[in-house]
Design a protein around this motif. Structure first.
Motif, PDB file in Angstrom:
ATOM      1  N   THR A  41       1.364  -1.408  -0.292  1.00  0.00           N
ATOM      2  CA  THR A  41      -0.109   0.164  -0.217  1.00  0.00           C
ATOM      3  C   THR A  41       0.635   1.606   0.386  1.00  0.00           C
ATOM      4  O   THR A  41       2.020   1.020   0.188  1.00  0.00           O
ATOM      5  N   VAL A  42       0.384   2.562  -0.457  1.00  0.00           N
ATOM      6  CA  VAL A  42       0.879   3.710  -0.655  1.00  0.00           C
ATOM      7  C   VAL A  42       1.163   4.011   1.140  1.00  0.00           C
ATOM      8  O   VAL A  42       2.449   4.356   0.960  1.00  0.00           O
ATOM      9  N   ASN A  43       0.775   4.057   2.211  1.00  0.00           N
ATOM     10  CA  ASN A  43       0.875   3.573   3.340  1.00  0.00           C
ATOM     11  C   ASN A  43       2.562   3.394   3.475  1.00  0.00           C
ATOM     12  O   ASN A  43       3.129   3.875   4.861  1.00  0.00           O
ATOM     13  N   ALA A  44       1.912   2.045   3.808  1.00  0.00           N
ATOM     14  CA  ALA A  44       2.418   0.942   4.081  1.00  0.00           C
ATOM     15  C   ALA A  44       4.622   1.569   3.114  1.00  0.00           C
ATOM     16  O   ALA A  44       5.375   1.477   3.971  1.00  0.00           O
ATOM     17  N   VAL A  45       4.018   1.975   2.335  1.00  0.00           N
ATOM     18  CA  VAL A  45       5.891   2.260   1.572  1.00  0.00           C
ATOM     19  C   VAL A  45       6.435   3.594   2.068  1.00  0.00           C
ATOM     20  O   VAL A  45       7.483   3.645   2.452  1.00  0.00           O
ATOM     21  N   ALA A  46       5.664   4.011   2.419  1.00  0.00           N
ATOM     22  CA  ALA A  46       5.584   5.551   2.936  1.00  0.00           C
ATOM     23  C   ALA A  46       5.975   5.953   3.851  1.00  0.00           C
ATOM     24  O   ALA A  46       7.213   6.288   4.542  1.00  0.00           O
ATOM     25  N   ASP A  47       5.723   5.117   5.078  1.00  0.00           N
ATOM     26  CA  ASP A  47       6.127   4.595   5.991  1.00  0.00           C
ATOM     27  C   ASP A  47       7.623   4.174   5.857  1.00  0.00           C
ATOM     28  O   ASP A  47       7.805   4.716   6.805  1.00  0.00           O
ATOM     29  N   ARG A  48       7.901   2.815   5.756  1.00  0.00           N
ATOM     30  CA  ARG A  48       8.815   2.506   4.850  1.00  0.00           C
ATOM     31  C   ARG A  48      10.183   3.868   5.522  1.00  0.00           C
ATOM     32  O   ARG A  48      11.138   3.460   5.515  1.00  0.00           O
ATOM     33  N   TYR A  49       9.976   4.620   4.562  1.00  0.00           N
ATOM     34  CA  TYR A  49      10.913   4.821   3.833  1.00  0.00           C
ATOM     35  C   TYR A  49      10.981   6.624   3.889  1.00  0.00           C
ATOM     36  O   TYR A  49      11.449   7.189   4.037  1.00  0.00           O
ATOM     37  N   GLY A  50       9.733   6.901   5.015  1.00  0.00           N
ATOM     38  CA  GLY A  50      10.074   7.803   5.739  1.00  0.00           C
ATOM     39  C   GLY A  50       9.140   9.477   4.958  1.00  0.00           C
ATOM     40  O   GLY A  50       9.624  10.232   5.711  1.00  0.00           O
ATOM     41  N   VAL A  51       8.486   8.804   4.059  1.00  0.00           N
ATOM     42  CA  VAL A  51       7.991  10.183   3.457  1.00  0.00           C
ATOM     43  C   VAL A  51       5.885  10.048   3.840  1.00  0.00           C
ATOM     44  O   VAL A  51       5.339   9.402   3.833  1.00  0.00           O
ATOM     45  N   GLN A  52       6.101  11.471   3.360  1.00  0.00           N
ATOM     46  CA  GLN A  52       4.590  11.447   3.522  1.00  0.00           C
ATOM     47  C   GLN A  52       3.838  10.545   2.182  1.00  0.00           C
ATOM     48  O   GLN A  52       4.009  10.466   1.011  1.00  0.00           O
ATOM     49  N   PRO A  53       2.849   9.874   2.482  1.00  0.00           N
ATOM     50  CA  PRO A  53       1.807   9.092   1.329  1.00  0.00           C
ATOM     51  C   PRO A  53       0.850  10.096   0.336  1.00  0.00           C
ATOM     52  O   PRO A  53       0.933   9.445  -0.615  1.00  0.00           O
ATOM     53  N   HIS A  54       1.229  11.727   0.539  1.00  0.00           N
ATOM     54  CA  HIS A  54       0.660  12.048  -0.041  1.00  0.00           C
ATOM     55  C   HIS A  54       1.821  12.653  -1.328  1.00  0.00           C
ATOM     56  O   HIS A  54       1.735  12.273  -2.732  1.00  0.00           O
ATOM     57  N   GLN A  55       2.865  12.289  -0.494  1.00  0.00           N
ATOM     58  CA  GLN A  55       4.343  13.008  -1.743  1.00  0.00           C
ATOM     59  C   GLN A  55       4.838  11.920  -2.770  1.00  0.00           C
ATOM     60  O   GLN A  55       5.061  11.513  -3.805  1.00  0.00           O
ATOM     61  N   LEU A  56       4.723  10.326  -1.887  1.00  0.00           N
ATOM     62  CA  LEU A  56       4.070   9.529  -2.807  1.00  0.00           C
ATOM     63  C   LEU A  56       3.538   8.395  -3.683  1.00  0.00           C
ATOM     64  O   LEU A  56       4.113   8.843  -4.782  1.00  0.00           O
ATOM     65  N   SER A  57       2.629   9.401  -3.857  1.00  0.00           N
ATOM     66  CA  SER A  57       0.934   9.577  -4.333  1.00  0.00           C
ATOM     67  C   SER A  57       1.503  10.346  -6.014  1.00  0.00           C
ATOM     68  O   SER A  57       1.519   9.832  -7.255  1.00  0.00           O
TER      69      SER A  57
END
Length: 76
Positions: A41-57
């Motif tokens: 999920t976007v949220n899980a990957v964002a959390d793993r890398y320490g970025v905001q989910p909206h940035q990853l999206s």
């Protein structure tokens, strides 16, 4: 810069005095590629890398538009 974050930051990421980070294109592409895995999920990957989910999206949108190139075989 917080010492806690400095050793968790992937190589090549620039951390500015304001706390903002500059992510290299290949690291962005790697994160986007991880979001394309079947159970990711976007949220899980964002959390793993320490970025905001909206940035990853936003990076995913760029990849879909062909503005962020994902290389085949991108993985850990």
């Amino acid at each position: 810069m917080c010492a806690k974050n400095s050793f968790l930051t992937p190589p090549g990421v620039e951390i500015y005095a304001s706390g903002h980070r500059g992510w290299p294109t290949q690291v962005k592409a790697l994160m986007v590629a991880h979001t394309l895995e079947p159970v990711a999920t976007v949220n899980a990957v964002a959390d793993r890398y320490g970025v905001q989910p909206h940035q990853l999206s936003a990076w995913r949108r760029l990849a879909k538009q062909g503005k962020l190139v994902l290389r085949s075989g991108t993985g850990p």
